[in-house]
Design an enzyme around this catalytic site. Structure first.
Site, short mmCIF file in Angstrom:
data_model
loop_
_atom_site.label_atom_id
_atom_site.label_comp_id
_atom_site.label_asym_id
_atom_site.label_seq_id
_atom_site.Cartn_x
_atom_site.Cartn_y
_atom_site.Cartn_z
N HIS A 58 -7.53 9.34 -2.75
CA HIS A 58 -8.51 8.29 -2.40
C HIS A 58 -9.74 8.88 -1.71
CE1 HIS A 58 -5.74 5.01 -3.44
NE2 HIS A 58 -4.80 5.76 -2.89
N ASN A 74 -3.28 -1.18 -3.65
CA ASN A 74 -4.07 -0.80 -4.81
C ASN A 74 -4.48 -2.04 -5.57
OD1 ASN A 74 -4.04 2.08 -4.60
ND2 ASN A 74 -1.96 2.15 -5.38
#
Length: 485
Positions: free
Chosen positions: A56, A129
């Site tokens: 990320h 997510n």
């Protein structure tokens, strides 16, 4: 802006007399080590980048609020959910997963959906997510999985062989991979995608009664995705497309919003449900556990400084508040340690004290010292517990809710678990046009794999999910479905 002149200073506040020329021995040098302003500038410049996130790394963030729209107090005592109409300030970070900090926004990849609620009882982080499931169900496999998404140690290139070798040897990944290869694998923007807590959590009410829950955030902008050809074109022309879109939308007052829902499962159902409710590679059918509206998230303010607010923001599913507890989900259990530990490495032991991470309420801990301790470090107050000096002490009513555990301590295999029903259902739920694109995306993603053995192993998984699915991908790759399937 004020026209009043401001003197440039050093980091310790002394005025700088010359910021254009270093101090040298004569006009031609060499440079003198006594030029502390030069040394400080260079030393700080070398340290302007904290280590990027291992996963990320590329992301964008925004401030906003969460407003409760439905009474859920019979399920949870969480203070920020206590009253309809109550608003809680938030910070949100969206991200891609596999790429580096400078990678393109429009690649086929899950999107991180990390939320920080600044509640009156401390911060609550929901770190999910844009998909309701994940590739693996046990944290022990996470480092290996992420290695496959990174670069080959010799060529320094992305490695499709590693990606598909791992996935084909990890059949539990099939559900997430099928979502990834579907139209939703490339969201049009961060605003046009749903978000999920993914894991199972536990809500506990004021009476101590609990339920298992899953979080869903439904975008009010509607789902929109990018065709692969357009995504590739944008990646070359504007790799920061999603970052720019989010910033510009908020800047012009087009505030993105999501409605939050939960699925609620009675505790006793966990023992009888047809899928393991703590397996993050599985979903709960909404026919069995319908969505219940909780509130609305709105993003209405851009960061003033990207590094201070977005890069230094730290999230962990272990950042909890009373009324929200964890579950036995093996992937979640590993994340409870790994995320906080990543922040201690990346940002520092005192990352929670940074303005973007600092709770709105007062913090009372016995933690002291450490790098970058920039508050008064507890002053002269008592620094251990238990103590006889009136220092802060625990409140038993805020303990995490208990739940029974049993069994033999062992590293338990889950080879016997059904990894195919839900991916098959997902395939069959799609229209023929969506199936065709899904198959084509699979074929294009697997085509660069150099070993047919890997391709055939993945085809076998697809066939077990749905025979037509496996046959169509096999045909696209010029292969036959293995006879032993």
């Amino acid at each position: 802006m004020s026209n009043e002149r401001k003197n440039l200073t050093t980091s310790w506040g002394a005025p700088v007399g010359d910021n254009q020329n270093s101090i040298t021995a004569g006009s031609r040098g060499p440079t003198l080590i006594q030029d502390v302003h030069l040394l400080e500038k260079l030393a700080h410049f070398n340290r302007e980048r904290v280590p990027e996130r291992v996963v990320h790394a590329k992301g964008a963030g925004a401030h906003g609020y969460f407003e409760v729209t439905n009474d859920v107090t019979k399920y949870t005592k969480a203070n920020f959910l206590s009253d309809v109409g109550k608003r809680t300030p938030m910070f949100v970070r969206f991200s891609t997963v596999a790429g580096e900090n400078g990678s393109a926004d429009t690649v086929r990849d899950p999107r991180g959906f990390a939320l920080k609620f600044y509640t009156e009882e401390g911060n609550y982080d929901l770190v999910g997510n844009n998909t309701p499931v994940f590739f693996i169900r046990d944290a022990i496999k996470f480092p290996d999985f992420i290695h496959t998404q990174k670069r080959h140690p010799q060529t320094h290139l992305k490695n499709p062989d590693a990606v598909w070798d791992f996935w084909s040897l990890s059949p539990e990944s099939l559900h997430q991979v099928t979502i990834l290869m579907s139209d939703r694998g490339i969201p049009a923007t961060f605003r046009h995608m749903h978000g999920f807590g993914s894991h199972t959590f536990k809500w506990t009410n004021a009476e101590g009664d609990g339920v298992w829950i899953k979080y869903h955030f439904k975008t009010e902008q509607g789902i929109q995705n990018l065709a692969p050809e357009l995504a590739a074109k944008i990646a070359g022309e504007n790799p920061d497309y999603h970052t720019e879109d989010l910033f510009n939308a908020i800047e012009k007052g087009d505030f993105p919003a999501w409605k939050m829902y939960v699925q609620i499962m009675p505790l006793e159902d966990a023992d009888t449900y047809r899928f393991d409710p703590f397996d993050v590679t599985k979903v709960w059918s909404q026919k069995d556990y319908p969505l219940i509206e909780v509130g609305r998230m709105v993003l209405n303010r851009n960061p003033e400084n990207y590094f201070a607010e977005v890069e230094q923001a730290t999230f962990s599913p272990g950042t909890l508040v009373p009324g929200v507890d964890v579950s036995p989900d093996k992937m979640l259990q590993g994340r409870l340690f790994a995320y906080h530990d990543a922040h201690r490495y990346r940002v520092g032991a005192n990352h929670q004290a940074l303005p973007i991470n600092r709770p709105k309420n007062e913090v009372h801990t016995y933690q002291r010292d450490g790098q970058m301790r920039f508050d008064n470090n507890g002053g002269g107050s008592v620094y251990y517990e238990p103590n006889s000096y009136g220092g802060p002490s625990e409140s038993a009513e805020n303990k995490q809710a208990a739940f029974p555990v049993q069994g033999v301590a062992d590293s338990v295999s889950y080879d016997h678990i059904d990894h195919y029903t839900q991916p098959g259902d997902l395939y069959r739920l799609q229209s023929e046009e969506e199936r065709a694109r899904l198959v084509q995306n699979y074929v294009e993603a697997m085509a660069p794999v150099t070993k047919d053995e890997i391709k055939l192993r993945q085809i076998a998984h697809l066939y077990k999910a749905d025979p037509e699915f496996g046959q169509r991908v096999a045909q696209g790759l010029g292969l036959q479905v293995p006879q032993h399937v």
